[in-house]
Design a protein around this motif. Structure first.
Motif, short mmCIF file in Angstrom:
data_model
loop_
_atom_site.label_atom_id
_atom_site.label_comp_id
_atom_site.label_asym_id
_atom_site.label_seq_id
_atom_site.Cartn_x
_atom_site.Cartn_y
_atom_site.Cartn_z
N GLY A 1 -8.70 -24.85 1.76
CA GLY A 1 -9.68 -23.75 2.03
C GLY A 1 -9.22 -22.34 2.23
N TRP A 2 -8.08 -22.01 3.11
CA TRP A 2 -7.84 -20.89 3.23
C TRP A 2 -6.62 -20.34 1.93
CZ3 TRP A 2 -2.79 -19.97 3.78
CH2 TRP A 2 -1.73 -20.95 4.50
N ALA A 3 -5.83 -21.34 1.67
CA ALA A 3 -5.07 -20.92 0.76
C ALA A 3 -5.43 -20.68 -0.86
CB ALA A 3 -3.92 -22.49 0.67
N SER A 4 -6.82 -21.42 -1.02
CA SER A 4 -7.38 -21.04 -2.56
C SER A 4 -7.86 -19.78 -2.33
CB SER A 4 -8.46 -22.21 -2.77
OG SER A 4 -9.57 -22.21 -1.65
N LEU A 5 -8.44 -19.31 -1.24
CA LEU A 5 -9.21 -18.00 -0.99
C LEU A 5 -8.20 -17.08 -0.97
CD1 LEU A 5 -11.64 -18.22 2.07
CD2 LEU A 5 -12.17 -17.80 -0.31
N LEU A 6 -6.96 -17.05 -0.45
CA LEU A 6 -6.02 -16.09 -0.65
C LEU A 6 -5.23 -15.78 -2.00
CD1 LEU A 6 -3.92 -16.49 2.68
CD2 LEU A 6 -5.43 -14.73 2.17
N ALA A 7 -5.15 -17.19 -2.74
CA ALA A 7 -4.67 -17.34 -4.02
C ALA A 7 -5.51 -16.58 -5.02
CB ALA A 7 -4.14 -18.71 -4.34
N GLY A 8 -7.04 -16.82 -5.00
CA GLY A 8 -7.77 -16.39 -6.04
C GLY A 8 -7.82 -14.82 -5.82
N THR A 9 -8.00 -14.47 -4.49
CA THR A 9 -8.28 -13.14 -4.37
C THR A 9 -6.87 -12.02 -4.93
OG1 THR A 9 -9.54 -13.34 -2.26
CG2 THR A 9 -8.47 -11.16 -2.46
N GLY A 10 -5.90 -12.96 -4.54
CA GLY A 10 -4.45 -12.12 -5.02
C GLY A 10 -4.50 -12.02 -6.18
N ALA B 1 -6.65 -11.96 -8.45
CA ALA B 1 -7.69 -10.87 -9.17
C ALA B 1 -7.12 -9.44 -8.88
CB ALA B 1 -9.14 -10.88 -8.39
N ILE B 2 -6.61 -9.36 -7.66
CA ILE B 2 -5.93 -7.80 -7.17
C ILE B 2 -4.71 -7.41 -8.24
CG2 ILE B 2 -4.72 -6.56 -5.87
CD1 ILE B 2 -6.51 -7.77 -3.52
N LEU B 3 -3.97 -8.81 -8.44
CA LEU B 3 -2.78 -8.66 -9.28
C LEU B 3 -3.31 -8.13 -10.78
CD1 LEU B 3 0.32 -8.99 -9.87
CD2 LEU B 3 -0.04 -11.41 -10.34
N TYR B 4 -4.30 -8.89 -11.28
CA TYR B 4 -4.80 -8.70 -12.79
C TYR B 4 -5.25 -7.30 -12.93
CZ TYR B 4 -7.47 -9.04 -17.01
OH TYR B 4 -7.89 -8.89 -18.29
N TRP B 5 -5.97 -7.00 -11.79
CA TRP B 5 -6.50 -5.59 -11.83
C TRP B 5 -5.57 -4.58 -11.77
CZ3 TRP B 5 -6.34 -1.90 -7.55
CH2 TRP B 5 -7.01 -0.85 -7.86
N TYR B 6 -4.39 -4.62 -10.79
CA TYR B 6 -3.32 -3.90 -10.93
C TYR B 6 -2.43 -3.86 -12.25
CZ TYR B 6 1.17 -1.88 -9.55
OH TYR B 6 2.17 -0.88 -9.28
#
Length: 553
Positions: free
Chosen positions: A441-450, A452-457
């Motif tokens: 649960g927490w690992a997937s949230l962190l990985a997904g958010t990370g 998205a931020i990496l792609y945007w950056y």
């Protein structure tokens, strides 16, 4: 930077000011009246779960009818025309129906007080804390958008400097939320819905008349694609029509849309305030009916402004200012006052929704759960009111961040890609696969958010030239959200297969396969007429959305 006063100053008279003053008296009066009904934290944060479906349904859509709809979508109307309809007919209605039919039984039936609390009960404190903190940050950023645009209206009306208008606008919203909590926000949202329609409908009709009707608008808007929704290549950023359709349906219609509407506590909170499971399920579906027709009074004014207002046409003004220029040029006194009141209503509804959701999550999911536990209910009610004041103050500063974006939709879709897309993926797997573990649960949230931020950056701040990182329109936001969704699912599955799941008895009410069917139904609903039941009402809504897509394709 706010547009120069000489360009956007609205020529309001005492008639307009009187209408605006009357509206504010009603707003503050509702807050004062709701104050008498606040005797516990549940009253303040969830209206005591006592409101009928028609009230929560209108509040549901009004909470979303803020800066995004009025300014962001009219700005999109300038840039993309009817392709903007995808945000409504593809990017909202299906997800709203899914929320009502499939997900509200989980939320309402489990008696959780917030979406992050659902994460706590399903996955444990790791996923809960990640979700609670990311949601709180997102609401402060989005509240800044609504506050900024509310300040722009006051600036155009009175010519006050930006910092002063931000403070005045914040105090107005703060007053009635602090007084009456969610009930004050919801009843004001119902009032605001009708005020907004009364403001935008005349503006649209007068605007169409000024350009010679529908045929005149088509003559003035030279871009043919502005009058067709599909394949939507301008707004998706993909030149290939097939890829564009796939991108819109998956990136916007599924990942971003379902991520926003089904997991965003700003909206879900309105359904949680309903007086029964049946009312909670129908809340988003009732809201979906006006949602289908709102673009005709939001997108069209943007298209009209793009074709008639000189500063918008020659690009010396931001698309965000289109609606204000149109009001300045077209509306007589009296109607101008109604229009200004409507815009103020929209921005306050949006900001109030963000603040009321923030104070609930901060008080219950952060403060009570991790900071100060096991105190009397009055203590958490006081914390909620203090959080309201603090959030409003922070929103003044996040408004300055939002002011750096010419089109607030670009900014908002980026935020949704960061926070909502991965959250939806985690929810979707967690509710239908009992094997998903708390660690996943927490690992997937962190990985997904990370991700998205990496792609945007990479797409915004590096020289990457690959097509996937160089998308015009709002394609970057769609792609980032899709990347977040896929990464979240992969990590959730892989980590779940490597870690230990919860026992079945702890998942009742949170995972469909281990929850009794009676948990998801309301026996009283079976006695209602067909179109007052959740599923038939939802099917009718979907059919209407399909028809609109066909008619305006």
């Amino acid at each position: 930077m706010i547009v120069a006063q000489s360009a956007l100053r609205l020529d309001a008279t005492w008639v307009d000011y009187s209408i605006i003053a009357l509206y504010f008296l009603f707003v503050l009066g509702i807050g004062w009246a709701a104050r008498a009904k606040v005797s516990s934290s549940i009253d303040f944060f969830l209206s005591g779960r006592s409101l009928p479906a028609w009230v929560t349904g209108l509040a549901f859509i009004s909470a979303n009818l803020g800066a995004v709809e009025i300014v962001g979508m009219s700005a999109n109307g300038v840039q993309y025309g009817f392709q903007t309809m995808h945000y409504f007919w593809i990017g909202a209605v299906p997800a709203m129906v899914f929320l009502g039919i499939v997900m509200m039984p989980f939320y309402y039936g489990s008696k959780v007080r917030s979406v992050p609390e659902f994460m706590l009960r399903r996955f444990g404190p790791g996923a809960h804390l990640v979700n609670a903190i990311s949601f709180a940050i997102a609401q402060l950023l989005i509240a800044g958008i609504n506050l900024l645009l509310l300040a722009k209206v006051v600036n155009a009306l009175l010519g006050w400097p930006l910092w002063l208008t931000l403070v005045v606008a914040a105090v107005i919203v703060l007053s009635y939320i602090t007084l009456g909590g969610l009930s004050a926000a919801i009843y004001n949202e119902v009032l605001q819905f009708f005020v907004i329609v009364a403001a935008l409908l005349p503006l649209t009709l007068i605007g169409l008349h000024s350009v010679g009707g529908w045929s005149g608008l088509k003559e003035r808007v030279a871009t043919e694609s502005h009058f067709h929704t599909w394949p939507g290549t301008d707004i998706s950023g993909f030149d290939n029509p097939v890829v564009s359709v796939i991108g819109l349906v998956f990136g916007l219609g599924f990942v971003l849309s379902f991520g926003y509407w089904t997991t965003n506590f700003v909206e879900v909170q309105r359904s949680m305030a309903a007086d029964s499971l049946s009312a909670a399920r129908k809340t988003p579906i009732i809201g979906a009916f006006p949602k289908m027709f709102i673009p005709f009074i939001v997108v069209l004014p943007g298209m009209i402004a793009g074709a008639t207002v000189a500063p918008i046409m020659d690009q010396t003004a931001k698309p965000n200012d289109a609606i204000l220029y149109l009001m300045r040029d077209l509306l007589p006194n009296g109607l101008l006052g109604i229009a200004i009141a409507g815009l103020l209503a929209a921005f306050m509804a949006g900001m109030a929704a963000n603040i009321s959701a923030f104070n609930t999550v901060f008080s219950y999911d952060i403060w009570q759960t991790y900071v100060v536990k096991n105190r009397a209910d009055d203590y958490y009610l006081k914390v909620g009111r203090i959080a309201t004041v603090g959030a409003t103050g922070i929103a003044v500063f996040t408004a300055l961040i939002a002011d750096n974006f010419g089109n607030v939709m670009d900014y908002l879709q980026t935020l949704f890609g960061f926070f909502n897309a991965p959250l939806f993926a985690t929810f979707l797997i967690g509710m239908f696969w009992k094997r998903m573990t708390p660690t996943a649960g927490w690992a997937s949230l962190l990985a997904g958010t990370g991700a998205a931020i990496l792609y945007w950056y990479i797409s915004e701040f590096t020289s990457a030239s690959a097509t996937i990182f160089d998308l015009p329109g709002q394609g970057t936001a769609f792609a980032a959200a899709s990347v977040a969704f896929v990464v979240d699912i992969v990590v959730a599955v892989v980590v779940s297969l490597m870690t230990t799941p919860k026992p079945d008895e702890e998942l009742v009410g949170f995972v469909k396969s281990v929850t009794p069917k009676a948990h998801f139904t309301d026996a009283a609903e079976a006695e209602l007429p067909l179109l007052q039941r959740t599923v038939p009402l939802g099917i009718l809504c979907l059919v209407m959305a399909v028809v609109l897509n066909i008619v305006f394709a």
